[in-house]
Scaffold this active site. Structure first.
Site, PDB file in Angstrom:
ATOM      1  N   ASP A   1      -7.843  -4.906  10.375  1.00  0.00           N
ATOM      2  CA  ASP A   1      -7.310  -3.774   9.612  1.00  0.00           C
ATOM      3  C   ASP A   1      -7.211  -4.033   8.116  1.00  0.00           C
ATOM      4  OD1 ASP A   1      -5.281  -5.562   9.600  1.00  0.00           O
ATOM      5  OD2 ASP A   1      -3.769  -4.233  10.431  1.00  0.00           O
TER       6      ASP A   1
ATOM      7  N   ARG B   1       3.995   4.849  16.226  1.00  0.00           N
ATOM      8  CA  ARG B   1       2.844   5.708  15.936  1.00  0.00           C
ATOM      9  C   ARG B   1       1.531   4.985  16.147  1.00  0.00           C
ATOM     10  NH1 ARG B   1      -0.639   3.329  12.282  1.00  0.00           N
ATOM     11  NH2 ARG B   1      -0.262   3.753  10.090  1.00  0.00           N
TER      12      ARG B   1
ATOM     13  N   GLU C   1       0.821  -1.205   0.000  1.00  0.00           N
ATOM     14  CA  GLU C   1       0.000   0.000   0.000  1.00  0.00           C
ATOM     15  C   GLU C   1       0.862   1.265   0.000  1.00  0.00           C
ATOM     16  OE1 GLU C   1      -3.831  -1.534   2.565  1.00  0.00           O
ATOM     17  OE2 GLU C   1      -2.150  -0.629   3.630  1.00  0.00           O
TER      18      GLU C   1
END
Lengths: 352, 352
Positions: free
Chosen positions: B239, B124, B68
């Site tokens: 996800d 993150r 991606e």
């Protein structure tokens, strides 16, 4: 390049071709030979066009320009290019277009090559133009008009020499200094070079007309009455919305060949025409599914905007030529812990 | 790192943060402090959510996994992340997820930072989870159940400690070795750690339930009757299409908070629900445009899939902390001729 404290495993290292390494690779192979080699890879990939994942490019537009990601995949290898287009950059001493690209293994998702592509894009664009012209230009084409003498012009000229066998280029640019630069650069490369003071002069006797200018606006580099029959037009510069180079009348008299219609209708010269105006996908000419040039009198037009598969081919070529050259750095780009579930442990063991 | 023959100008050099440099940066700042810092950047960027260019991620799917590209821009800085997801990689000793990212200047299109992001994404993701939990978890939440003890589990645990102030984690994984690894890694970091032999055991007394498993399938890590009222569920592992972790009954009893609905409806837990099932965009909780937790009895659910803005925030944080550390290489990524129109001349002058 390798970090001193920890040696990452081979899996974590990605070969990186810097600008300097790319230039050395080009000199080692030869600029004309390399463009001819890239053209063969592009032709191979165009022949298996239907197999590719043809995601449209992903553009982020701003007032100053555009940043694009151009991904594609043949099912085994994935590639993408990052490229910007900022026409005003030149006035600040920056490149209008800079680029880098990546290949990855589809089976694992791991990158296998990271490369500069400002230089490589110049080669692949010229290689694409010349590969197409080899199939569409009138038989015996010997002279090219090169209108727009910027960063792409020498590459276009030498690719047409190496791949189509032209012997002469006729240069024109609104900026005479650009023309002079191009002529100086081409000296000693085996082409007859004529500098011209008008586009009309430049196209005199040329069978291939290449337009490659950089202004982001609807421009008319070639007007309708300038273009006679029996030529091939290689239109490079009309490559984003609002940026075209040819009078619509020329387009209507031409048989138009494109890379990927959904992209070209937005970015190419044909944005000036009806959305259903007939065009031929060039790969079909290679596979025999569509006719190319069918008459000496015909005007063929390659409305080129640049497509992800061409970058993929060029990166594939570089990867195949890179081994044993040493012309790359091993980048520590991927974290690769001994136990994939133990990223945190890897981090803790790296504590100074 | 710099080529020997030619010194590229400063404009051509892009700071590159390798995995080794990222690990050194994390240790210099402190892993908890760095996650807290990144969480602040993410919160800042979520508060100006509407300003961002929110292109959906561009996915290239294969039988083995997905590659991606996740681009975004705030109008001044452009960023993207390359990330793969290949669940079978673990069995071959490779990471399921590897990533790298880039920031560029919107005004010129020139890249300004290239960074590894396998390590940074772990930080993150945990920072995002903890920032959201800080706003949604029941007051006084002290204990987290950590279900799935893979590569993300220690980061999740320490971010929840640093940002939400939890004091205890209860670990469970179908693979007891993963749980043991996580417990060993967390020792000495100031958390009470309990290893559990069932998910029911793990959630006992926990106010925050984090699920983070890696199988690409519809799984039921938490069943409906396991989840009582007054908890916050932090669902990380659902996800991608076909990959979920929670029983639909839990979703129907929860108030659901998401990053970007168009993406979460395809990739998140809510792919199990009707496409018009009500969800709250979490940024609106931060700006006061939507309520967060309104009662002690409520089940809040953060259906997290990871969004480009979080990567952008993390890269921005790294860029701001990088100067004066020396923890980067200067990559010769961009061709930068003295005269931007003279790329060919630059190439010729580089001839060995």
């Amino acid at each position: 390049m390798k970090p001193a404290a920890l040696e990452p495993s081979d899996k974590a290292l990605v070969p990186f071709v810097s600008v300097e390494h790319m230039m050395q690779l080009i000199h080692r192979i030869g600029v004309e030979e390399m463009m001819a080699g890239i053209a063969l890879y592009i032709e191979q990939d165009f022949r298996r066009w239907e197999l590719f994942d043809k995601t449209p490019r992903v553009a982020s537009h701003s007032a100053e320009g555009v940043i694009e990601l151009m991904p594609t995949s043949d099912g085994e290898v994935y590639g993408f290019k990052y490229v910007n287009g900022h026409p005003k950059n030149t006035s600040e001493g920056l490149q209008t277009v800079t680029a880098f690209g990546l290949l990855a293994d589809v089976g694992t998702g791991y990158p296998v090559l990271l490369s500069e592509m400002t230089m490589l894009t110049a080669l692949r664009t010229a290689a694409t133009s010349a590969m197409v012209a080899k199939h569409l230009a009138p038989a015996g084409a010997d002279t090219m008009a090169m209108i727009g003498n910027g960063a792409q012009s020498e590459f276009q000229s030498l690719a047409m020499k190496a791949i189509c066998g032209i012997g002469n280029v006729r240069l024109y640019d609104t900026d005479a200094e650009a023309t002079a630069k191009c002529a100086v650069n081409l000296a000693g490369h085996g082409l007859g070079v004529v500098t011209c003071s008008s586009p009309e002069d430049a196209i005199e006797g040329a069978q291939i007309l290449t337009t490659c200018t950089a202004d982001k606006q609807y421009a008319t580099i070639l007007t309708d009455n300038m273009v006679g029959s029996g030529v091939h037009i290689n239109a490079i510069g009309g490559d984003c919305p609002g940026k075209t180079e040819l009078a619509p009348g020329i387009l209507r008299r031409s048989d138009i060949f494109v890379e990927y219609p959904p992209q070209t209708r937005i970015e190419g010269e044909i944005q000036q025409l009806d959305p259903d105006h007939e065009v031929t996908e060039f790969w079909q000419v290679l596979t025999g599914d569509a006719p190319g040039r069918t008459s000496d009198r015909q005007i063929t037009l390659f409305d080129s905007v640049g497509f992800a598969i061409e970058d993929f081919s060029a990166l594939r070529y570089v990867r195949d030529r890179l081994e044993d050259t040493g012309l790359y750095y091993a980048l520590d780009l991927l974290a690769d812990p001994d136990d994939p579930r133990d990223l945190f442990g890897m981090l803790m063991r790296a504590k100074p």
